[in-house]
Design a protein around this motif. Structure first.
Motif, PDB file in Angstrom:
ATOM      1  N   GLY A 127     -44.668  97.396  18.523  1.00  0.00           N
ATOM      2  CA  GLY A 127     -46.108  97.198  18.675  1.00  0.00           C
ATOM      3  C   GLY A 127     -46.671  96.051  17.870  1.00  0.00           C
ATOM      4  N   THR A 128     -45.834  95.107  17.473  1.00  0.00           N
ATOM      5  CA  THR A 128     -46.276  93.906  16.764  1.00  0.00           C
ATOM      6  C   THR A 128     -46.467  92.773  17.766  1.00  0.00           C
ATOM      7  OG1 THR A 128     -45.049  94.538  14.778  1.00  0.00           O
ATOM      8  CG2 THR A 128     -45.650  92.219  14.977  1.00  0.00           C
ATOM      9  N   GLY A 132     -48.884  92.624   9.104  1.00  0.00           N
ATOM     10  CA  GLY A 132     -47.782  93.101   9.926  1.00  0.00           C
ATOM     11  C   GLY A 132     -48.083  93.249  11.398  1.00  0.00           C
ATOM     12  N   ALA A 133     -49.322  92.934  11.821  1.00  0.00           N
ATOM     13  CA  ALA A 133     -49.693  93.114  13.230  1.00  0.00           C
ATOM     14  C   ALA A 133     -49.275  91.936  14.103  1.00  0.00           C
ATOM     15  CB  ALA A 133     -51.195  93.323  13.353  1.00  0.00           C
ATOM     16  N   PHE A 134     -48.915  90.796  13.498  1.00  0.00           N
ATOM     17  CA  PHE A 134     -48.588  89.581  14.242  1.00  0.00           C
ATOM     18  C   PHE A 134     -47.419  88.895  13.550  1.00  0.00           C
ATOM     19  CE2 PHE A 134     -49.126  84.936  14.766  1.00  0.00           C
ATOM     20  CZ  PHE A 134     -49.153  84.836  16.144  1.00  0.00           C
ATOM     21  N   ARG A 135     -46.453  88.421  14.363  1.00  0.00           N
ATOM     22  CA  ARG A 135     -45.288  87.756  13.793  1.00  0.00           C
ATOM     23  C   ARG A 135     -44.904  86.548  14.635  1.00  0.00           C
ATOM     24  NH1 ARG A 135     -39.037  90.007  13.204  1.00  0.00           N
ATOM     25  NH2 ARG A 135     -38.216  88.111  12.223  1.00  0.00           N
ATOM     26  N   ILE A 136     -44.561  85.441  13.967  1.00  0.00           N
ATOM     27  CA  ILE A 136     -44.030  84.273  14.657  1.00  0.00           C
ATOM     28  C   ILE A 136     -42.577  84.545  15.004  1.00  0.00           C
ATOM     29  CG2 ILE A 136     -43.533  81.809  14.478  1.00  0.00           C
ATOM     30  CD1 ILE A 136     -45.816  81.667  12.387  1.00  0.00           C
ATOM     31  N   LEU A 138     -59.771  85.205  22.613  1.00  0.00           N
ATOM     32  CA  LEU A 138     -58.726  85.870  21.836  1.00  0.00           C
ATOM     33  C   LEU A 138     -59.169  86.179  20.415  1.00  0.00           C
ATOM     34  CD1 LEU A 138     -55.611  83.671  22.741  1.00  0.00           C
ATOM     35  CD2 LEU A 138     -56.141  85.926  23.647  1.00  0.00           C
ATOM     36  N   ASP A 139     -58.755  87.319  19.932  1.00  0.00           N
ATOM     37  CA  ASP A 139     -58.764  87.677  18.520  1.00  0.00           C
ATOM     38  C   ASP A 139     -57.873  88.897  18.377  1.00  0.00           C
ATOM     39  OD1 ASP A 139     -60.429  90.049  19.064  1.00  0.00           O
ATOM     40  OD2 ASP A 139     -62.115  88.664  19.163  1.00  0.00           O
ATOM     41  N   LEU A 140     -57.537  89.237  17.168  1.00  0.00           N
ATOM     42  CA  LEU A 140     -56.585  90.319  16.953  1.00  0.00           C
ATOM     43  C   LEU A 140     -57.079  91.664  17.501  1.00  0.00           C
ATOM     44  CD1 LEU A 140     -53.811  90.975  15.833  1.00  0.00           C
ATOM     45  CD2 LEU A 140     -54.849  91.284  13.568  1.00  0.00           C
ATOM     46  N   LEU A 184     -51.259  78.999  12.373  1.00  0.00           N
ATOM     47  CA  LEU A 184     -50.416  80.015  12.987  1.00  0.00           C
ATOM     48  C   LEU A 184     -49.689  80.825  11.910  1.00  0.00           C
ATOM     49  CD1 LEU A 184     -49.388  81.103  15.756  1.00  0.00           C
ATOM     50  CD2 LEU A 184     -47.464  79.517  15.510  1.00  0.00           C
ATOM     51  N   MET A 185     -49.208  80.161  10.896  1.00  0.00           N
ATOM     52  CA  MET A 185     -48.535  80.871   9.803  1.00  0.00           C
ATOM     53  C   MET A 185     -49.512  81.749   9.038  1.00  0.00           C
ATOM     54  SD  MET A 185     -46.055  77.779   8.527  1.00  0.00           S
ATOM     55  CE  MET A 185     -44.885  77.049   9.691  1.00  0.00           C
ATOM     56  N   TRP A 186     -50.755  81.269   8.865  1.00  0.00           N
ATOM     57  CA  TRP A 186     -51.775  82.096   8.228  1.00  0.00           C
ATOM     58  C   TRP A 186     -52.081  83.328   9.080  1.00  0.00           C
ATOM     59  CZ3 TRP A 186     -56.552  83.374  10.275  1.00  0.00           C
ATOM     60  CH2 TRP A 186     -57.375  84.117   9.427  1.00  0.00           C
ATOM     61  N   MET A 187     -52.119  83.167  10.390  1.00  0.00           N
ATOM     62  CA  MET A 187     -52.357  84.319  11.270  1.00  0.00           C
ATOM     63  C   MET A 187     -51.318  85.407  11.026  1.00  0.00           C
ATOM     64  SD  MET A 187     -53.338  82.203  14.744  1.00  0.00           S
ATOM     65  CE  MET A 187     -53.115  83.578  15.863  1.00  0.00           C
ATOM     66  N   GLU A 188     -50.061  84.982  10.870  1.00  0.00           N
ATOM     67  CA  GLU A 188     -49.000  85.955  10.589  1.00  0.00           C
ATOM     68  C   GLU A 188     -49.218  86.617   9.232  1.00  0.00           C
ATOM     69  OE1 GLU A 188     -44.282  85.767  11.162  1.00  0.00           O
ATOM     70  OE2 GLU A 188     -44.978  84.491   9.503  1.00  0.00           O
ATOM     71  N   ARG A 189     -49.453  85.805   8.211  1.00  0.00           N
ATOM     72  CA  ARG A 189     -49.560  86.326   6.844  1.00  0.00           C
ATOM     73  C   ARG A 189     -50.775  87.235   6.667  1.00  0.00           C
ATOM     74  NH1 ARG A 189     -52.355  84.248   2.746  1.00  0.00           N
ATOM     75  NH2 ARG A 189     -52.655  82.263   3.825  1.00  0.00           N
ATOM     76  N   SER A 190     -51.864  86.912   7.368  1.00  0.00           N
ATOM     77  CA  SER A 190     -53.108  87.658   7.177  1.00  0.00           C
ATOM     78  C   SER A 190     -53.197  88.928   8.009  1.00  0.00           C
ATOM     79  CB  SER A 190     -54.303  86.761   7.531  1.00  0.00           C
ATOM     80  OG  SER A 190     -54.309  86.451   8.923  1.00  0.00           O
ATOM     81  N   SER A 191     -52.240  89.122   8.920  1.00  0.00           N
ATOM     82  CA  SER A 191     -52.378  90.197   9.913  1.00  0.00           C
ATOM     83  C   SER A 191     -51.879  91.554   9.425  1.00  0.00           C
ATOM     84  CB  SER A 191     -51.615  89.820  11.193  1.00  0.00           C
ATOM     85  OG  SER A 191     -50.215  89.870  10.967  1.00  0.00           O
TER      86      SER A 191
END
Length: 357
Positions: A130-131, A112-116, A40-42, A103-110
């Motif tokens: 498309g998020t 807008g591409a990833f959201r919890i 997995l990766d973005l 997980l929170m960093w994944m959201e913040r760094s994305s």
């Protein structure tokens, strides 16, 4: 004729947070850029049509340089892997908090591409725009002490799915060892603390994951819970007699509760011989999927890949291989209406039943 476009996939289980935990200095490369390792990766999620899933917080056991080579043992059945010792909450909580922070960093760094997400409605809204939707999950409740106080803290952080055990025993119950061939009836079930945990999860509308519980623990949850029975990443014991797979009796109980099962891509739970080797073709995947649908019904089956936590078939390879899996299911006779159910509709419907929103 051009191949059909991939159908979005909501997935029941992955372990990318463990990869980030072991390599925090490379987390931008792992998550944002993709380094061609793991599953997995973005960038590969976008390429494979990965619409969202359960992101597991898992507490690894201390690494023992003298431990046997478990992977080699799983390539030479029969095997019965010794379970690691239990881990208490004071030792587990810092690890769990670090993974929740990743997980929170994944959201913040994305960007807008990833959201919890905390509700099925939020997941649906993410899919519409498309998020990628992420749900915080715990695979083993080591970070929750018997007083359950930490459960409420993690729920406030976004925890919406929890398995009382990851095979290794906890203060809440006993899991199945990694054993082949074996049935799931391998020991005692939930403790009194475990029964309180299930009731607390019901009150908070946290999904209870049955995937690593032994048969007695499964029965204990079924007797207590007021929610659908869900195994986020498990397969059919009738095809692969691993202790981790579900018997037809268990599948019937899940069906009757309005729950579901996510098909696990791990080769050790797909192959009839219980081996880990990825060279298996599509036949074992199709046999398990056919069996799950025949015993659960087409509204109660989805995917629970175990990406970044297991060896997967060479035809899938990683998350970018999800379209190839869909094509194999089409060739097998599954139409797009059924594929949509398997890929995401069943998960969203089940989560609405579990969470109430």
């Amino acid at each position: 004729m051009f191949p059909a476009p991939p159908i979005p996939v909501f997935d029941g289980h992955n372990d990318i947070l463990l990869r980030l935990y072991y390599a925090p200095d490379r987390r931008e490369q792992i998550w944002l850029k993709g380094e061609g390792r793991g599953h997995l990766d973005l960038p590969r999620m976008k390429a494979g049509g990965f619409a969202g899933g359960m992101f597991a917080i898992y507490i690894p056991s201390p690494r023992d340089p003298n431990a046997p080579d478990f992977e080699a043992m799983m390539d030479r059945p029969p095997y019965d892997l010794p379970l690691p010792a239990a881990i208490n909450a004071p030792a587990a909580q810092p690890v769990a908090l670090t993974m929740a922070a990743h997980l929170m960093w994944m959201e913040r760094s994305s960007n807008g591409a990833f959201r919890i997400c905390r509700t099925a409605a939020e997941i649906g809204a993410c899919m519409a725009r498309g998020t990628i939707a992420g749900v915080m999950h715990m695979e083993g409740a080591e970070a929750i002490g018997p007083d359950l106080d930490a459960l409420y803290a993690f729920h406030a952080m976004g925890l919406r799915s929890l398995g009382p055990v990851w095979s290794r025993p906890t203060v809440f119950g006993h899991g199945v060892p990694f054993r082949f061939p074996s049935g799931p009836d391998t020991g005692p079930g939930l403790t009194d603390s475990g029964k309180r945990l299930i009731r607390a999860c019901n009150a908070l509308r946290i999904l209870v994951d049955l995937s690593h519980l032994n048969e007695t623990g499964f029965n204990d949850v079924a007797a207590i819970t007021d929610a659908p029975l869900v195994a986020t990443h498990s397969n059919a014991h009738a095809i692969t007699p691993s202790s981790r797979n579900l018997t037809d009796r268990q599948l019937a109980m899940i069906r009757d509760s309005g729950g579901m099962v996510g098909l696990n891509f791990a080769t050790v739970f797909l192959r009839e011989d219980g081996r880990r080797a990825p060279e298996i073709g599509w036949e074992p995947v199709l046999r398990h999927m056919d069996h799950l649908i025949s015993h659960l019904g087409e509204d109660h089956v989805g995917f629970g890949s175990d990406f970044d936590g297991a060896t997967v078939p060479e035809g899938i390879t990683d998350v970018a291989g999800l379209p190839a899996l869909q094509q194999a299911l089409r060739r097998h006779g599954y139409d797009d209406a059924l594929l949509e159910k398997l890929c995401w509709r069943n998960w969203l419907a089940t989560l609405r039943r579990c969470w109430g929103a």
